[in-house]
Design a protein around this motif. Structure first.
Motif, PDB file in Angstrom:
ATOM      1  N   PHE A 216       1.158  -1.190   0.065  1.00 42.79           N
ATOM      2  CA  PHE A 216      -0.026  -0.187   0.272  1.00 42.79           C
ATOM      3  C   PHE A 216       0.625   0.614   0.752  1.00 42.79           C
ATOM      4  O   PHE A 216       1.515   1.814   1.027  1.00 42.79           O
ATOM      5  CB  PHE A 216      -0.829  -0.332   1.656  1.00 42.79           C
ATOM      6  CG  PHE A 216      -2.340  -1.053   1.079  1.00 42.79           C
ATOM      7  CD1 PHE A 216      -3.198  -1.220   0.428  1.00 42.79           C
ATOM      8  CD2 PHE A 216      -1.452  -2.313   1.923  1.00 42.79           C
ATOM      9  CE1 PHE A 216      -3.609  -1.879   0.685  1.00 42.79           C
ATOM     10  CE2 PHE A 216      -2.785  -3.216   1.845  1.00 42.79           C
ATOM     11  CZ  PHE A 216      -3.500  -3.125   1.571  1.00 42.79           C
ATOM     12  N   ALA A 217       1.581   2.124  -1.568  1.00 44.80           N
ATOM     13  CA  ALA A 217       1.831   2.991  -0.787  1.00 44.80           C
ATOM     14  C   ALA A 217       0.335   4.515  -1.292  1.00 44.80           C
ATOM     15  O   ALA A 217       0.672   5.463  -2.651  1.00 44.80           O
ATOM     16  CB  ALA A 217       2.739   3.298  -2.736  1.00 44.80           C
ATOM     17  N   THR A 218      -0.525   4.060  -0.170  1.00 44.62           N
ATOM     18  CA  THR A 218      -1.615   4.653  -0.540  1.00 44.62           C
ATOM     19  C   THR A 218      -1.480   6.376   0.196  1.00 44.62           C
ATOM     20  O   THR A 218      -2.841   6.795   0.396  1.00 44.62           O
ATOM     21  CB  THR A 218      -2.495   4.059  -0.055  1.00 44.62           C
ATOM     22  OG1 THR A 218      -2.412   3.140   1.379  1.00 44.62           O
ATOM     23  CG2 THR A 218      -3.636   3.155  -1.071  1.00 44.62           C
ATOM     24  N   GLY A 219      -0.729   6.637   1.005  1.00 46.04           N
ATOM     25  CA  GLY A 219      -0.455   8.203   1.201  1.00 46.04           C
ATOM     26  C   GLY A 219      -0.457   8.598   2.773  1.00 46.04           C
ATOM     27  O   GLY A 219      -0.764   7.876   3.905  1.00 46.04           O
ATOM     28  N   PHE A 220      -1.080   9.636   3.286  1.00 41.06           N
ATOM     29  CA  PHE A 220      -1.010  10.007   4.364  1.00 41.06           C
ATOM     30  C   PHE A 220      -2.135  10.795   4.759  1.00 41.06           C
ATOM     31  O   PHE A 220      -2.815  11.606   3.815  1.00 41.06           O
ATOM     32  CB  PHE A 220       0.274  10.824   4.721  1.00 41.06           C
ATOM     33  CG  PHE A 220       1.219   9.935   5.039  1.00 41.06           C
ATOM     34  CD1 PHE A 220       1.900   9.137   5.821  1.00 41.06           C
ATOM     35  CD2 PHE A 220       1.672   9.650   3.527  1.00 41.06           C
ATOM     36  CE1 PHE A 220       3.180   8.231   5.372  1.00 41.06           C
ATOM     37  CE2 PHE A 220       3.591   9.386   3.086  1.00 41.06           C
ATOM     38  CZ  PHE A 220       3.947   8.778   4.630  1.00 41.06           C
ATOM     39  N   ASP A 221      -3.066  11.016   5.555  1.00 38.57           N
ATOM     40  CA  ASP A 221      -3.691  11.960   6.603  1.00 38.57           C
ATOM     41  C   ASP A 221      -3.251  12.842   7.051  1.00 38.57           C
ATOM     42  O   ASP A 221      -2.603  13.339   7.789  1.00 38.57           O
ATOM     43  CB  ASP A 221      -4.393  11.255   7.634  1.00 38.57           C
ATOM     44  CG  ASP A 221      -5.959  12.518   7.682  1.00 38.57           C
ATOM     45  OD1 ASP A 221      -5.860  13.515   7.395  1.00 38.57           O
ATOM     46  OD2 ASP A 221      -6.811  12.029   8.988  1.00 38.57           O
ATOM     47  N   ALA A 222      -3.354  14.010   5.537  1.00 37.63           N
ATOM     48  CA  ALA A 222      -2.151  14.819   6.057  1.00 37.63           C
ATOM     49  C   ALA A 222      -2.160  16.357   6.559  1.00 37.63           C
ATOM     50  O   ALA A 222      -3.126  16.563   7.147  1.00 37.63           O
ATOM     51  CB  ALA A 222      -1.367  15.448   4.383  1.00 37.63           C
ATOM     52  N   PHE A 223      -1.155  16.883   7.007  1.00 38.25           N
ATOM     53  CA  PHE A 223      -1.098  17.584   8.166  1.00 38.25           C
ATOM     54  C   PHE A 223      -1.733  18.260   9.467  1.00 38.25           C
ATOM     55  O   PHE A 223      -1.081  18.185  10.509  1.00 38.25           O
ATOM     56  CB  PHE A 223      -2.096  19.208   7.589  1.00 38.25           C
ATOM     57  CG  PHE A 223      -1.423  19.040   6.146  1.00 38.25           C
ATOM     58  CD1 PHE A 223      -0.283  20.469   6.189  1.00 38.25           C
ATOM     59  CD2 PHE A 223      -1.993  18.860   5.102  1.00 38.25           C
ATOM     60  CE1 PHE A 223       0.522  20.426   4.926  1.00 38.25           C
ATOM     61  CE2 PHE A 223      -1.291  19.549   4.051  1.00 38.25           C
ATOM     62  CZ  PHE A 223      -0.140  20.536   3.772  1.00 38.25           C
ATOM     63  N   THR A 224      -3.263  16.938   9.250  1.00 31.91           N
ATOM     64  CA  THR A 224      -3.825  17.011  10.097  1.00 31.91           C
ATOM     65  C   THR A 224      -4.393  16.374  11.528  1.00 31.91           C
ATOM     66  O   THR A 224      -4.253  15.680  12.638  1.00 31.91           O
ATOM     67  CB  THR A 224      -5.406  17.095  10.640  1.00 31.91           C
ATOM     68  OG1 THR A 224      -5.520  16.945   9.175  1.00 31.91           O
ATOM     69  CG2 THR A 224      -5.445  19.070  10.705  1.00 31.91           C
ATOM     70  N   GLY A 225      -3.852  14.881  10.744  1.00 29.00           N
ATOM     71  CA  GLY A 225      -3.845  13.236  10.874  1.00 29.00           C
ATOM     72  C   GLY A 225      -2.904  13.081  12.486  1.00 29.00           C
ATOM     73  O   GLY A 225      -3.500  12.749  13.208  1.00 29.00           O
ATOM     74  N   ALA A 226      -1.517  13.500  12.442  1.00 33.06           N
ATOM     75  CA  ALA A 226      -1.063  12.701  13.324  1.00 33.06           C
ATOM     76  C   ALA A 226      -1.934  14.172  14.542  1.00 33.06           C
ATOM     77  O   ALA A 226      -1.553  14.003  15.657  1.00 33.06           O
ATOM     78  CB  ALA A 226       0.199  13.363  13.372  1.00 33.06           C
ATOM     79  N   LEU A 227      -1.789  15.079  14.234  1.00 32.77           N
ATOM     80  CA  LEU A 227      -2.298  16.632  15.418  1.00 32.77           C
ATOM     81  C   LEU A 227      -3.293  15.643  16.072  1.00 32.77           C
ATOM     82  O   LEU A 227      -3.239  15.883  17.830  1.00 32.77           O
ATOM     83  CB  LEU A 227      -2.332  17.753  15.388  1.00 32.77           C
ATOM     84  CG  LEU A 227      -1.385  18.355  14.243  1.00 32.77           C
ATOM     85  CD1 LEU A 227      -1.656  19.661  13.872  1.00 32.77           C
ATOM     86  CD2 LEU A 227       0.290  18.571  15.342  1.00 32.77           C
ATOM     87  N   TYR A 228      -4.680  14.921  15.573  1.00 31.33           N
ATOM     88  CA  TYR A 228      -5.972  14.645  16.005  1.00 31.33           C
ATOM     89  C   TYR A 228      -5.509  13.193  17.124  1.00 31.33           C
ATOM     90  O   TYR A 228      -6.302  12.979  17.833  1.00 31.33           O
ATOM     91  CB  TYR A 228      -6.962  14.759  15.241  1.00 31.33           C
ATOM     92  CG  TYR A 228      -7.262  15.967  13.952  1.00 31.33           C
ATOM     93  CD1 TYR A 228      -7.040  16.523  14.908  1.00 31.33           C
ATOM     94  CD2 TYR A 228      -7.862  15.785  12.849  1.00 31.33           C
ATOM     95  CE1 TYR A 228      -7.228  18.007  14.290  1.00 31.33           C
ATOM     96  CE2 TYR A 228      -8.214  16.799  12.247  1.00 31.33           C
ATOM     97  CZ  TYR A 228      -8.047  18.137  12.718  1.00 31.33           C
ATOM     98  OH  TYR A 228      -8.711  19.079  12.453  1.00 31.33           O
ATOM     99  N   ARG A 229      -4.649  13.227  16.797  1.00 33.16           N
ATOM    100  CA  ARG A 229      -4.534  11.619  17.169  1.00 33.16           C
ATOM    101  C   ARG A 229      -3.543  12.062  18.567  1.00 33.16           C
ATOM    102  O   ARG A 229      -4.216  10.579  19.557  1.00 33.16           O
ATOM    103  CB  ARG A 229      -2.985  11.088  16.733  1.00 33.16           C
ATOM    104  CG  ARG A 229      -3.538  10.018  15.437  1.00 33.16           C
ATOM    105  CD  ARG A 229      -1.992   9.118  15.442  1.00 33.16           C
ATOM    106  NE  ARG A 229      -1.928   8.106  14.008  1.00 33.16           N
ATOM    107  CZ  ARG A 229      -1.644   7.901  13.020  1.00 33.16           C
ATOM    108  NH1 ARG A 229      -0.280   8.012  14.317  1.00 33.16           N
ATOM    109  NH2 ARG A 229      -1.574   7.145  12.501  1.00 33.16           N
ATOM    110  N   MET A 230      -3.315  13.123  19.356  1.00 33.79           N
ATOM    111  CA  MET A 230      -2.486  13.274  20.021  1.00 33.79           C
ATOM    112  C   MET A 230      -3.889  13.621  20.708  1.00 33.79           C
ATOM    113  O   MET A 230      -3.717  13.698  22.320  1.00 33.79           O
ATOM    114  CB  MET A 230      -1.569  14.797  20.304  1.00 33.79           C
ATOM    115  CG  MET A 230      -0.374  14.028  19.601  1.00 33.79           C
ATOM    116  SD  MET A 230       0.863  14.516  20.231  1.00 33.79           S
ATOM    117  CE  MET A 230      -0.270  16.191  18.489  1.00 33.79           C
TER     118      MET A 230
END
Ligand code: N01
Length: 547
Positions: free
Chosen positions: A381-395
């Motif tokens: 799977f080279a299907t990318g990222f939940d960019a910009f906000t994904g890592a912030l919301y996980r916290m």
């Protein structure tokens, strides 16, 4: 120190992430300001994106002398780059060298994720919780979590029943993966998929590439850096560092011209050919300025790239499928390639257009599309990222009134200057949404943000303020400004991760400030010089207006 018993440990600042951003932020706060700082990092080592993205062919596509720190002349002089575009292991070695040289690892807790951060409004401090049960109380919280760190594998039905191996490029195994003799499926043809294809094709018995949107991939043009070239780069570093700011994205080009439409078709063709041969981002950001502003200008370069693709792919049907249409050249992040198109000229490599024949499900032994079943042993799977906000919301960050950051940004992210958002005092984002971030050479964007944040914290301390927080009006104005600048370009016309278009249900907001790095730095510096205009300054005793 973190107390594993669960008691709160007080520190001045918590920095989340040990990539380019977290390392430099810890250095600035700890070694220049003398603060007590704790870094928290999910990985077992430093490196951020360069720790996780170990897939074959992973390589930076910004020139190595640009894609590195500039804050230490000594560091610049002691590090030799081996290639024009450094491969993942070399960037990771560099970041480990930096971490050791500046003794940064001792300030980090590795293998640990932040799972919650709650504002204590009585003191404007942050209570940070980790998945190991640790609790820290910090005056300042800095998210150095990266824009492309929350990986995203689409929810294909049947995925859990697949009997072969599956891989996600953003969490690649640390041991080499051997695809010899195997039938491999690769889903996704963004920068990652385009880098991977030639490498997997070299090993696998069969490779099936599932493409949804064809890329306008241009040649990378990598080459080794010999000792003489490296010596010249080192001698030139001061001039290079100055010149970077002359270009909107901080990447240096020779001969950027104002308008594709102002030149004859023959001259344009010659110029595009020269830029194509020069490699890297030359055609995208280093040719004509109006190709990202004017549809007719854009079509001249889009047509040039389409012709190049057709000329490299033998089978006309495959060439047709690989030819991008329906969105402007450069409106998605430029992908750079080395042997990508030629890989499809090999008999064991097949391209499946999933717009024509969508993926219906994953079966125990393959992938079923609308027209047939593709038996495979492994799926990448080279299907990318939940960019910009994904890592912030996980916290799970909760600000004033217990409001989640994801609720405050439900209609799209809104941090003032990309740096801080209202209701979340003393929370800073490094290269967050609405800053130039991914369209500014990342290490330089990171240094600019870390310097601004460190200067801001020093200023707050010198003036006896306990907190700083964006004013809602300033935030709203910044959101409008970022949108207006983006709307003057062609970039919002493509379904890109810049817009969140790759994540179903995500608000469609252009998340990068396109006003240029020098202009942006000037705005940030002016705000600071004007006693942090647009931010509320909060003293321990009372709340004070910030001018
Ligand atoms: O991710 P992407 P990436 N069914 O989102 C497809 C940086 N980077 O990891 O375009 C089928 O770009 C999706 O299709 P579509 C760089 O900034 C840098 O490749 O959405 N396909 C697309 O083809 C880059 O931009 C370097 O229609 C699906 C692909 O998956 C960023 O990271 C190297 C799908 C995802 O592409 C992200 O790149 C690598 C579905 N349901 C990365 N969902 C260098 O420095 C998604 N896709 C060189």
């Amino acid at each position: 120190m973190i107390d594993a018993s669960g008691d709160e440990s007080p520190v001045d600042a918590v920095v989340v992430g040990a990539g380019f951003a977290g390392l430099y932020m810890v250095h600035r706060l700890r070694d220049h300001l003398g603060l007590s700082v704790r870094g928290i990092e999910a990985a077992e080592g430093v490196g951020g994106t360069w720790y996780w993205n170990r897939y074959p062919g992973a390589r930076c596509d910004i020139e190595s002398q640009l894609y590195c720190y500039s804050f230490s002349r000594e560091l610049e002089q002691e590090w030799d780059w081996s290639e024009r575009f450094p491969a993942q292991p070399e960037v990771l070695r560099y970041l480990n060298h930096v971490a050791e040289r500046f003794d940064l690892k001792r300030s980090f807790t590795f293998g640990t994720r932040v799972v919650g951060a709650d504002l204590d409004e009585t003191s404007d401090t942050w209570l940070v919780r980790t998945d190991r049960g640790e609790r820290l109380r910090a005056r300042f919280l800095v998210a150095a979590t990266g824009n492309l760190s929350a990986g995203r594998v689409p929810d294909f039905p049947g995925r859990e029943n697949f009997r072969g191996h599956t891989y996600f490029t953003g969490d690649w195994p640390h041991q080499p993966v051997d695809f010899s003799g195997r039938r491999v499926a690769l889903i996704g043809t963004g920068s990652t998929g385009v880098q991977l294809v030639p490498h997997v094709a070299r090993q696998a018995a069969a490779l099936t590439v599932f493409q949804r949107t064809p890329a306008y991939a241009c040649p990378l043009g990598n080459r080794p850096i010999d000792a003489g070239t490296m010596a010249r780069i080192k001698a030139d570093y001061p001039a290079i560092r100055q010149r970077e700011w002359d270009f909107p994205g901080g990447v240096i080009f020779d001969d950027v011209r104002p308008s594709a439409l102002a030149e004859s078709a023959e001259e344009r063709q010659r110029f595009y050919e020269q830029k194509w041969q020069a490699g890297g981002m030359n055609l995208w950001l280093g040719s004509y300025e109006d190709i990202l502003l004017d549809e007719r200008a854009n079509e001249t370069v889009a047509g040039f790239v389409r012709d190049k693709i057709r000329s490299r792919v033998d089978d006309p049907d495959t060439a047709e499928k690989l030819t991008p249409r329906g969105y402007p050249f450069g409106a998605k992040r430029q992908t750079l390639e080395d042997g990508y198109y030629e890989a499809f000229n090999q008999p064991h490599v097949e391209l499946v257009d999933v717009k024509a024949t969508p993926i219906e499900c994953i079966t125990p032994d393959g992938i079923r599309t609308a027209d047939r079943h593709h038996p495979v042993d492994d799926i990448i799977f080279a299907t990318g990222f939940d960019a910009f906000t994904g890592a912030l919301y996980r916290m799970n960050i909760r600000g004033r009134g217990g409001r989640l950051l994801s609720d405050h940004w439900a209609a799209g992210p809104r941090p003032y200057l990309g740096l801080n958002t209202s209701g979340f005092p003393n929370l800073f984002f490094i290269t967050g949404p609405l800053s130039p971030s991914v369209l500014f050479n990342m290490p330089r964007a990171i240094e600019q943000h870390c310097d601004w944040i460190a200067d801001c914290i020093a200023w707050l301390q010198a003036h006896d303020y306990q907190a700083i927080e964006a004013e809602p009006d300033a935030e709203a104005d910044w959101v409008d400004h970022v949108r207006e600048v983006a709307d003057a370009t062609l970039l919002p016309q493509a379904d890109s991760w810049y817009l969140g278009a790759n994540v179903p249900g995500k608000p469609r907001v252009f998340m990068v400030y396109l006003g240029g790095c020098a202009n942006y730095k000037r705005i940030c510096d002016d705000v600071a010089a004007d006693h942090y205009r647009g931010l509320r300054l909060i003293s321990a005793a009372a709340t004070v207006g910030g001018d």
